[in-house]
Design a protein around this motif. Sequence first.
Motif, PDB file in Angstrom:
ATOM      1  N   LEU A 109     -58.068 -18.406  46.346  1.00  0.00           N
ATOM      2  CA  LEU A 109     -58.930 -19.548  46.062  1.00  0.00           C
ATOM      3  C   LEU A 109     -59.821 -19.849  47.257  1.00  0.00           C
ATOM      4  CD1 LEU A 109     -56.418 -21.855  44.193  1.00  0.00           C
ATOM      5  CD2 LEU A 109     -58.411 -20.719  43.247  1.00  0.00           C
ATOM      6  N   LEU A 158     -58.991 -26.892  45.847  1.00  0.00           N
ATOM      7  CA  LEU A 158     -58.296 -26.198  44.749  1.00  0.00           C
ATOM      8  C   LEU A 158     -56.977 -25.619  45.236  1.00  0.00           C
ATOM      9  CD1 LEU A 158     -61.287 -24.347  43.050  1.00  0.00           C
ATOM     10  CD2 LEU A 158     -59.877 -26.147  42.045  1.00  0.00           C
ATOM     11  N   VAL A 161     -54.334 -28.418  45.889  1.00  0.00           N
ATOM     12  CA  VAL A 161     -53.754 -28.972  44.661  1.00  0.00           C
ATOM     13  C   VAL A 161     -52.781 -27.979  44.036  1.00  0.00           C
ATOM     14  CG1 VAL A 161     -54.290 -29.723  42.328  1.00  0.00           C
ATOM     15  CG2 VAL A 161     -55.685 -30.501  44.218  1.00  0.00           C
ATOM     16  N   SER A 162     -53.176 -26.709  43.977  1.00  0.00           N
ATOM     17  CA  SER A 162     -52.268 -25.758  43.332  1.00  0.00           C
ATOM     18  C   SER A 162     -51.067 -25.470  44.222  1.00  0.00           C
ATOM     19  CB  SER A 162     -53.003 -24.475  42.944  1.00  0.00           C
ATOM     20  OG  SER A 162     -53.331 -23.735  44.074  1.00  0.00           O
ATOM     21  N   ALA A 165     -48.439 -28.109  43.645  1.00  0.00           N
ATOM     22  CA  ALA A 165     -47.706 -27.851  42.411  1.00  0.00           C
ATOM     23  C   ALA A 165     -46.748 -26.677  42.579  1.00  0.00           C
ATOM     24  CB  ALA A 165     -48.682 -27.591  41.263  1.00  0.00           C
ATOM     25  N   THR A 168     -42.935 -26.598  44.245  1.00  0.00           N
ATOM     26  CA  THR A 168     -41.763 -26.891  43.421  1.00  0.00           C
ATOM     27  C   THR A 168     -40.991 -25.635  43.049  1.00  0.00           C
ATOM     28  OG1 THR A 168     -43.156 -26.817  41.464  1.00  0.00           O
ATOM     29  CG2 THR A 168     -42.780 -28.960  42.426  1.00  0.00           C
ATOM     30  N   ALA A 199     -41.652 -35.567  39.620  1.00  0.00           N
ATOM     31  CA  ALA A 199     -42.882 -35.054  39.013  1.00  0.00           C
ATOM     32  C   ALA A 199     -44.064 -35.956  39.335  1.00  0.00           C
ATOM     33  CB  ALA A 199     -42.699 -34.941  37.506  1.00  0.00           C
ATOM     34  N   CYS A 202     -45.171 -35.732  42.881  1.00  0.00           N
ATOM     35  CA  CYS A 202     -45.828 -34.451  43.088  1.00  0.00           C
ATOM     36  C   CYS A 202     -47.304 -34.544  42.712  1.00  0.00           C
ATOM     37  CB  CYS A 202     -45.130 -33.426  42.206  1.00  0.00           C
ATOM     38  SG  CYS A 202     -45.075 -31.835  42.902  1.00  0.00           S
ATOM     39  N   VAL A 203     -47.575 -35.081  41.526  1.00  0.00           N
ATOM     40  CA  VAL A 203     -48.961 -35.215  41.073  1.00  0.00           C
ATOM     41  C   VAL A 203     -49.723 -36.161  41.991  1.00  0.00           C
ATOM     42  CG1 VAL A 203     -50.433 -35.975  39.179  1.00  0.00           C
ATOM     43  CG2 VAL A 203     -48.372 -34.663  38.698  1.00  0.00           C
ATOM     44  N   ALA A 206     -50.639 -34.490  45.201  1.00  0.00           N
ATOM     45  CA  ALA A 206     -51.761 -33.570  45.005  1.00  0.00           C
ATOM     46  C   ALA A 206     -53.075 -34.341  44.943  1.00  0.00           C
ATOM     47  CB  ALA A 206     -51.560 -32.760  43.727  1.00  0.00           C
ATOM     48  N   LEU A 207     -53.097 -35.426  44.194  1.00  0.00           N
ATOM     49  CA  LEU A 207     -54.346 -36.176  44.041  1.00  0.00           C
ATOM     50  C   LEU A 207     -54.759 -36.832  45.355  1.00  0.00           C
ATOM     51  CD1 LEU A 207     -53.885 -37.711  40.485  1.00  0.00           C
ATOM     52  CD2 LEU A 207     -55.071 -35.631  41.181  1.00  0.00           C
TER      53      LEU A 207
ATOM     54  N   LEU B  73     -54.008 -28.501  36.994  1.00  0.00           N
ATOM     55  CA  LEU B  73     -53.723 -27.764  38.225  1.00  0.00           C
ATOM     56  C   LEU B  73     -52.712 -28.529  39.071  1.00  0.00           C
ATOM     57  CD1 LEU B  73     -54.834 -25.128  39.446  1.00  0.00           C
ATOM     58  CD2 LEU B  73     -56.396 -26.498  40.808  1.00  0.00           C
ATOM     59  N   ALA B  74     -52.771 -29.864  38.990  1.00  0.00           N
ATOM     60  CA  ALA B  74     -51.921 -30.690  39.841  1.00  0.00           C
ATOM     61  C   ALA B  74     -50.510 -30.864  39.278  1.00  0.00           C
ATOM     62  CB  ALA B  74     -52.562 -32.062  40.039  1.00  0.00           C
ATOM     63  N   ILE B  75     -50.325 -30.552  37.981  1.00  0.00           N
ATOM     64  CA  ILE B  75     -49.004 -30.761  37.377  1.00  0.00           C
ATOM     65  C   ILE B  75     -48.128 -29.550  37.636  1.00  0.00           C
ATOM     66  CG2 ILE B  75     -47.758 -31.152  35.238  1.00  0.00           C
ATOM     67  CD1 ILE B  75     -50.284 -32.361  34.097  1.00  0.00           C
ATOM     68  N   PRO B  76     -46.980 -29.739  38.280  1.00  0.00           N
ATOM     69  CA  PRO B  76     -46.097 -28.587  38.499  1.00  0.00           C
ATOM     70  C   PRO B  76     -45.534 -28.097  37.158  1.00  0.00           C
ATOM     71  CG  PRO B  76     -45.423 -30.495  39.807  1.00  0.00           C
ATOM     72  CD  PRO B  76     -46.426 -30.974  38.825  1.00  0.00           C
ATOM     73  N   ILE B  78     -42.797 -26.726  36.651  1.00  0.00           N
ATOM     74  CA  ILE B  78     -41.388 -27.071  36.517  1.00  0.00           C
ATOM     75  C   ILE B  78     -41.220 -28.479  35.966  1.00  0.00           C
ATOM     76  CG2 ILE B  78     -39.276 -27.434  37.826  1.00  0.00           C
ATOM     77  CD1 ILE B  78     -40.375 -25.284  39.724  1.00  0.00           C
ATOM     78  N   ALA B  79     -42.172 -29.379  36.322  1.00  0.00           N
ATOM     79  CA  ALA B  79     -42.074 -30.747  35.817  1.00  0.00           C
ATOM     80  C   ALA B  79     -42.148 -30.748  34.299  1.00  0.00           C
ATOM     81  CB  ALA B  79     -43.183 -31.605  36.417  1.00  0.00           C
TER      82      ALA B  79
END
Lengths: 229, 243
Positions: A109, A158, A161-162, A165, A168, A199, A202-203, A206-207, B73-76, B78-79
Motif C-alpha cells: 500500500l 490506508l 487502517v489495514s 485491523a 488482531t 472490536a 479496534c475500529v 483505526a479511525l 478496511l477498518a473492521i477486523p 476476526i471481529a
Amino acid sequence: MSFRLALQESPGNPWFSWRYVQDNSDTILAALREHAILTAEAMLIATAVAVPLAVVAYWYRPLTGPILALSGVLYTIPSLALLAFVAPYVGTTNPGSVLIALVLYALLLIVRNSLAGLNQVPPEARDAAQGMGYGRWGRLFRIDLPLALPGIVTGLRLATVSTVALVTVGALIGHGGLGDLILTGFRNNFYKAEILTGAVLCVVLALVLDLLLAMAGRLLTPWSRRAVR
Amino acid sequence: MRSENPIQQALTWLNDPLNWTNPGGILDRLGEHLWISAAAVALGCVVAWPIGMWLGHAGRGGSLVVLISNLTLAIPTIALLTILPLTFLGFGKPPVVVALAVFAVPPLLANAYTGVRSIDPEARDAARGMGLSGWQVLGRVELPLAVPYLAAGFRTASVQVVATAALASFVNGGGLGQIISAGFGLGISVGGGQILAGGFLVALLAMLVEAVLAVVERVVTPKPLRKARGRAARRAAVATGSA
C-alpha cells in the motif's frame, strides 16, 4: 447451522456492559497498548522500507515492475499464511512474528501510493529544479518528496487502517492486542461484552490514527490545501 | 528437540497421504475453503453489483462508495467472524459466509461504480437518442461496457475472500486455515511443519485463484478495451486500497 436458542438474548450476556469495562480496565488498556505499539512499530519499519523502495522504483524505471510485483505477491499471500511462514523461525509466542507479517503486508500500500505520488510530480517542477542546479538528492528531498507527500500520506493512511485491523490476527499466537480480547471473549463462553469492546476499540483506534495522519498530511502540505477540492 | 528444520518438517507432513485424505485433512479443508469462498463472493456480487451499477448509472454516491471501502478496511475480520455467530445468523457456515461477503463488497462495489461511471457519455447519449429508456441504457449499453471492470472487481474480491477465509479457523469455521491453527495448537516443535505446510497451501490457493481469474478477466475483456482498462482498474484499486 441453525439458531441456538440458548444463546439468544440471555440476560446475563449483554453486548455491552460498563461493568465489564470497569472491572477489566487493566486488561483492556494493556491490549490497547499492545495494539497501538505493534501498529506503530509496523508502520515505522514499513515506511522506512517502502518509501526508499518507491524512490528506487521512481529513479530506475526498469525496477518499477519487479518492485510492484514483489510487494503485490506479498500482499496476495493471506495474512495467516504470512504469520505461518514467519512463526516457525521467529517463535510462536514472539510478538516479532506478528510484527514481521504486518510489515510485509503494509509494504504494497505504501510503495504503490508513494510511487503514484512521485509520478505525479509535474515535469516542469523537475525541470525547473534541474535548471536551478539541484542534484539528484537535493531534488529528491526539496522537490520530489514534498510534492509526493499527498500520495505518501494516502498510502500511510490506508496501510495504518489495514494494519490496525490486521494486528488482531496475531491473537492466534496471543499477541493480537485487542484481537486477544475478541478471541478470548469468543472462547470464554461467547462473552459478548468482551468481544464488542475489543472490536469497537479496534475500529476507533483505526479511525483516530487515520484522522491524525490526515491532519499531519494537511499540516505538512499547506500549498495543496486549495488544490484538494 | 527438533532434528529437522521447519521446511523439511513441512515436506514430511505434506508427503503423508493420510494428512490429505483423513477426515479434516487437506482435501476436506480445501473443499470447505472453496465452498465458503464461493458462497461469500456470490453473496457479495448479488449485493454490490446492482447497487454499484445503479449508483454509477445515477451518477451519485461516489463518496458513499469510498466511505464503505474505508470503513470495511477498518473492521477486523476476526471481529465480524466472532460477532456474527452470536446474532440471529447462528453458528456454522452462514455467519462465516456473511462475514467474508462484507469484505468482498468494497472492491465489487467500487469497480461496478467506476465501470459504469467511466463509460463514454457519448455512448450513453447515443443510446438515449435511439430511444432507449433508462433501464434499457443500463442493461444494453452500460452493463456490457462495464463487464471488464466487473471482472476486475470480481478478481480482487475473490482473491481477498480466499485469503481471508483462512481466518475462519479462529472460530472453527473450517477451511485451510484450520490446518495452520491446529499446528499452532500443537506447538512449534511438533506443529512447526504443519504450520508451514498450511501457510504454503493457503498462499498457493490464493495465488492460483489470482492467476486463474486474471486469465478469465482477460478473456471477458474485449480486445480494444484491454489496455485502457488495465490502467483504469489499477487506479480504482489504489483509490479503494483494495485490501
